[in-house]
Design a protein around this motif. Structure first.
Motif, PDB file in Angstrom:
ATOM      1  N   ARG A 321       0.815  -1.210   0.000  1.00 51.38           N
ATOM      2  CA  ARG A 321       0.000   0.000   0.000  1.00 51.38           C
ATOM      3  C   ARG A 321       0.855   1.269   0.000  1.00 51.38           C
ATOM      4  N   HIS A 322       1.887   1.291   0.828  1.00 50.16           N
ATOM      5  CA  HIS A 322       2.647   2.537   0.994  1.00 50.16           C
ATOM      6  C   HIS A 322       4.001   2.526   0.297  1.00 50.16           C
ATOM      7  N   GLY A 323       4.441   1.360  -0.144  1.00 48.61           N
ATOM      8  CA  GLY A 323       5.784   1.250  -0.698  1.00 48.61           C
ATOM      9  C   GLY A 323       6.763   0.951   0.423  1.00 48.61           C
ATOM     10  N   VAL A 324       7.887   0.307   0.055  1.00 52.94           N
ATOM     11  CA  VAL A 324       8.894  -0.036   1.064  1.00 52.94           C
ATOM     12  C   VAL A 324       9.470   1.224   1.696  1.00 52.94           C
ATOM     13  N   VAL A 325       9.646   2.249   0.868  1.00 56.59           N
ATOM     14  CA  VAL A 325      10.235   3.489   1.371  1.00 56.59           C
ATOM     15  C   VAL A 325       9.116   4.416   1.824  1.00 56.59           C
ATOM     16  N   SER A 326       8.701   4.255   3.056  1.00 52.19           N
ATOM     17  CA  SER A 326       7.587   5.050   3.586  1.00 52.19           C
ATOM     18  C   SER A 326       7.696   5.114   5.094  1.00 52.19           C
ATOM     19  N   GLY A 348      13.434   1.435  13.360  1.00 47.50           N
ATOM     20  CA  GLY A 348      13.331   1.005  11.961  1.00 47.50           C
ATOM     21  C   GLY A 348      13.870   2.081  11.032  1.00 47.50           C
ATOM     22  N   THR A 349      14.583   1.661   9.984  1.00 56.45           N
ATOM     23  CA  THR A 349      15.066   2.633   8.995  1.00 56.45           C
ATOM     24  C   THR A 349      14.740   2.122   7.601  1.00 56.45           C
ATOM     25  N   THR A 350      14.108   2.948   6.795  1.00 57.23           N
ATOM     26  CA  THR A 350      13.902   2.601   5.390  1.00 57.23           C
ATOM     27  C   THR A 350      14.129   3.843   4.542  1.00 57.23           C
ATOM     28  N   GLY A 351      14.749   3.658   3.397  1.00 57.47           N
ATOM     29  CA  GLY A 351      15.070   4.812   2.563  1.00 57.47           C
ATOM     30  C   GLY A 351      15.758   4.370   1.291  1.00 57.47           C
ATOM     31  N   VAL A 352      16.316   5.332   0.579  1.00 53.27           N
ATOM     32  CA  VAL A 352      16.985   5.037  -0.685  1.00 53.27           C
ATOM     33  C   VAL A 352      18.456   5.434  -0.554  1.00 53.27           C
ATOM     34  N   ALA A 353      19.339   4.427  -0.408  1.00 48.46           N
ATOM     35  CA  ALA A 353      20.762   4.706  -0.203  1.00 48.46           C
ATOM     36  C   ALA A 353      21.409   5.232  -1.480  1.00 48.46           C
ATOM     37  N   GLY A 354      20.825   4.894  -2.628  1.00 46.94           N
ATOM     38  CA  GLY A 354      21.369   5.369  -3.891  1.00 46.94           C
ATOM     39  C   GLY A 354      22.495   4.492  -4.393  1.00 46.94           C
ATOM     40  N   PRO A 355      23.090   4.761  -5.525  1.00 50.19           N
ATOM     41  CA  PRO A 355      22.850   5.954  -6.342  1.00 50.19           C
ATOM     42  C   PRO A 355      21.540   5.923  -7.133  1.00 50.19           C
ATOM     43  N   ASP A 356      20.879   4.775  -7.276  1.00 51.37           N
ATOM     44  CA  ASP A 356      19.659   4.739  -8.080  1.00 51.37           C
ATOM     45  C   ASP A 356      18.416   5.022  -7.243  1.00 51.37           C
ATOM     46  N   ALA A 357      17.363   5.464  -7.918  1.00 54.87           N
ATOM     47  CA  ALA A 357      16.082   5.677  -7.255  1.00 54.87           C
ATOM     48  C   ALA A 357      15.447   4.324  -6.960  1.00 54.87           C
ATOM     49  N   PRO A 362      13.635   9.361  -4.994  1.00 54.50           N
ATOM     50  CA  PRO A 362      15.035   9.699  -5.284  1.00 54.50           C
ATOM     51  C   PRO A 362      15.987   9.273  -4.168  1.00 54.50           C
ATOM     52  N   PRO A 363      17.254   9.048  -4.508  1.00 55.45           N
ATOM     53  CA  PRO A 363      18.266   8.701  -3.497  1.00 55.45           C
ATOM     54  C   PRO A 363      18.273   9.739  -2.384  1.00 55.45           C
ATOM     55  N   GLY A 364      18.478   9.279  -1.168  1.00 55.83           N
ATOM     56  CA  GLY A 364      18.536  10.197  -0.034  1.00 55.83           C
ATOM     57  C   GLY A 364      17.210  10.281   0.709  1.00 55.83           C
TER      58      GLY A 364
END
Lengths: 410, 410
Positions: A321-326, A348-357, A362-364
């Motif tokens: 529903r929300h996506g992994v990065v939420s 808990g930590t979820t995010g985009v380490a990059g370099p890709d989206a 977006p990364p970050g």
């Protein structure tokens, strides 16, 4: 006392090794009342070294040199100092005998070229170096001091602490600079500036504000004729800064956030578990860098894939529903970590380490949650300066959020 | 091309932060045929900075400056360069507009004092800095070049790689020094020396052996009038070294073990999971430092407590029988990681990070296991040089064991 540092070694200029000696020495001088004006790195080249030492001797009261005291033809620090002072190096009998004994005691035959490590000039007295073959030189002439120390950091730092610093302290005239750093989290640089107001215009002690990776630092620094006097100048100012910023100050000087958080967990008898996505294990690694962390850190989970998160108790439907990065998934990960490990607190930590989206984000992009027995706090932000910086920033944000939560647990 | 580096910042002279920029730049110059003669660190003081830049401009073809480009009165690198060249800084309209947009896009009002970051002098062109507010300056005058870059390492290294190095490469002339490092695992330094034999006496290219954290490195270095010529000197020697050390060489130059392992996993279509005790998350962290690691890294578990290990599938009876710090438990952790995450390969680490002993086993005791679909390899050792070094060594040992296992998977 005006000082400068000269680091000698072609390998430093070739970038093969980092010059850590200068940084070490620089960090030791302020509290001794010694002002450092220049650091110069120069190669194993007699002409250039003479030029650099000559200029330093001409403009500074104290010249600290590291490196170039080895036994080879490339090691020319002794020659350069002698040339600048117009003196002639001679083999010193006592030093030569020590040197021969050093080799004999290790069962190695003495290479005659090493005799240059027994050289002295009339203005120099040797400084003992039990950890190596090169004694240092303490040179005094025309009211100025040149100190030459070996380049290997272990030998240099020992010689500094045991031999050089004590001699310099005895001559300590002049003012010492003592500093105290208060580390804050939760306020921007501008806001800290505002709360400090007129204090930042204070002249002695001074107040300076720095933005650092682990929050905004407030550095109080006082000059005085002695360390105690300087400290007594800082104390009332520190009290005033604490009055204004108190709830945001998490530590002082060299304290690390993970150590402060660990101390709070211990004091309160609480346990911790983490579930990481984009920080990839760095959060657990940072927490377990603290000696004794096994007393409160129960478990860490690095769930890089949605399936791994689901297997650890994060609702797959929520991820869909929300996506992994939420934020929602960060919260679910914090809860799952806590419940799975049977800990009081989950992160808990979820995010985009990059370099890709990822998922079009977006990364970050970063979401972090702390769950203390069901009470949840979150933080979300986006900033990208490379993959490793994103992981590091995520860990600092997580520890900061955790620290904030612990403030409110009684 | 004769170059020197100037690092600007009072915080460097106070020993508050280590100057890593100079080391980074120094390491990049040899392969570009640029000879570095001096590195100077100087504070945020206009007079001294003018003096240092003036001397550098007078004796060097290329002056690389980092730091002092911030928006405050203390940031005087622009003023100093302008003064040395006798030019007048002016606000550049296009830069000012970019700067205002940068702030607007973040919803922050523009502080007018920041306008100095939009300054230029007639001899300078701006160098883009998408990661910060301070553009660099590329200055050319009288056949000489001054490059001013921001002090924050992330901004500086990006600007160097993307903007400055490509421009300098276009002008490269002079003798270049090219090096090639072959990285090995599984042999001691003496053994490598022995296998290299007479090669280590070669003059150009030279061969040197270094013991590093990730194994024994063999560095081949050649001087020539161009990069290609130097490379053609190195190539036959590299071939001979590879003939002698081949099976032990895991990578070259800047390659990291985790990146090499990641590439092998990708190529072979294999997936990985880890269960860590004494490495505390550093293994997962190191693996996930590699961009794209989510393709093969499924999950990591940091099981700091026996109960956490049991909850993840390690037999409690086994722990009781052999102790947590045992080869048997490392093997069980590797299998549990693999099975739990559904990966092809599992890695387990158990040991004593220190400073205290555990189960009567001294700090530094380490057991590591790799389980590839039931085929198990282990390594055990004991060496203690502090908690963080113990964790790091454990991670290198685990990656080395994993690399060795991947060599034999076809």
């Amino acid at each position: 006392m005006r000082a400068e540092i000269i680091s000698v070694g072609t390998e430093l200029l070739l970038g093969e090794i980092q010059d850590t000696n200068s940084h070490f020495l620089a960090s030791r001088l302020p509290a001794m009342g010694i002002d450092l004006y220049y650091i110069t790195v120069v190669g194993d080249n007699l002409e250039r070294l003479k030029e650099v030492i000559g200029r330093a001797y001409g403009r500074s009261d104290l010249v600290l040199i590291t490196g170039g005291l080895g036994p080879t033809d490339d090691d020319v620090t002794r020659e350069a100092i002698a040339a600048v002072l117009g003196e002639e190096p001679q083999v010193d009998g006592a030093l030569a005998q020590q040197l021969r004994q050093f080799f004999a005691s290790r069962g190695i035959s003495f290479p005659e070229r090493n005799l240059k490590q027994a050289w002295l000039i009339p203005s120099a007295v040797p400084i003992p170096n039990p950890w190596g073959t090169a004694p240092g030189w303490w040179v005094e002439k025309e009211g100025r001091i040149i100190v030459a120390m070996p380049g290997p950091p272990a030998e240099m730092t020992r010689m500094w602490e045991e031999e050089v610093a004590p001699r310099l302290r005895q001559r300590g005239r002049g003012e010492v600079l003592v500093s105290r750093t208060l580390k804050t989290l939760g306020l921007g640089e501008g806001h800290v500036d505002e709360l400090l107001g007129e204090l930042t215009r204070s002249r002695n002690p001074t107040v300076a504000v720095y933005a650092r990776a682990d929050g905004i630092h407030v550095r109080l620094a006082a000059k005085a004729s002695g360390v105690e006097e300087a400290q007594s100048l800082i104390a009332p100012l520190e009290e005033e800064v604490r009055r204004r910023l108190g709830p945001y100050i998490w530590g002082v000087d060299d304290e690390a956030l993970e150590a402060v958080v660990g101390r709070l967990l211990r004091e309160k008898g609480l346990t911790l578990a983490v579930m990481e996505s984009f920080t990839g294990g760095l959060l657990a690694d940072t927490i377990t860098n603290v000696p004794g962390s096994s007393a409160y850190f129960l478990a860490g989970y690095v769930a890089y894939q949605p399936e791994a998160k689901a297997a650890l108790g994060v609702d797959m439907e929520l991820i869909r529903r929300h996506g992994v990065v939420s934020e929602e998934v960060a919260v679910a990960m914090a809860r799952a970590a806590r419940e799975r490990a049977g800990a009081h607190i989950g992160v808990g930590t979820t995010g985009v380490a990059g370099p890709d989206a990822l998922e079009g984000k977006p990364p970050g992009t970063s979401h972090i949650a702390v769950d203390y027995l069901g009470q949840v706090r979150t933080t979300s932000y986006r900033l990208y300066q490379g993959r490793l910086a994103t992981k590091r920033r995520g860990v600092t944000a997580a520890l900061g959020l955790l620290w904030r939560a612990l403030q409110e647990v009684s």
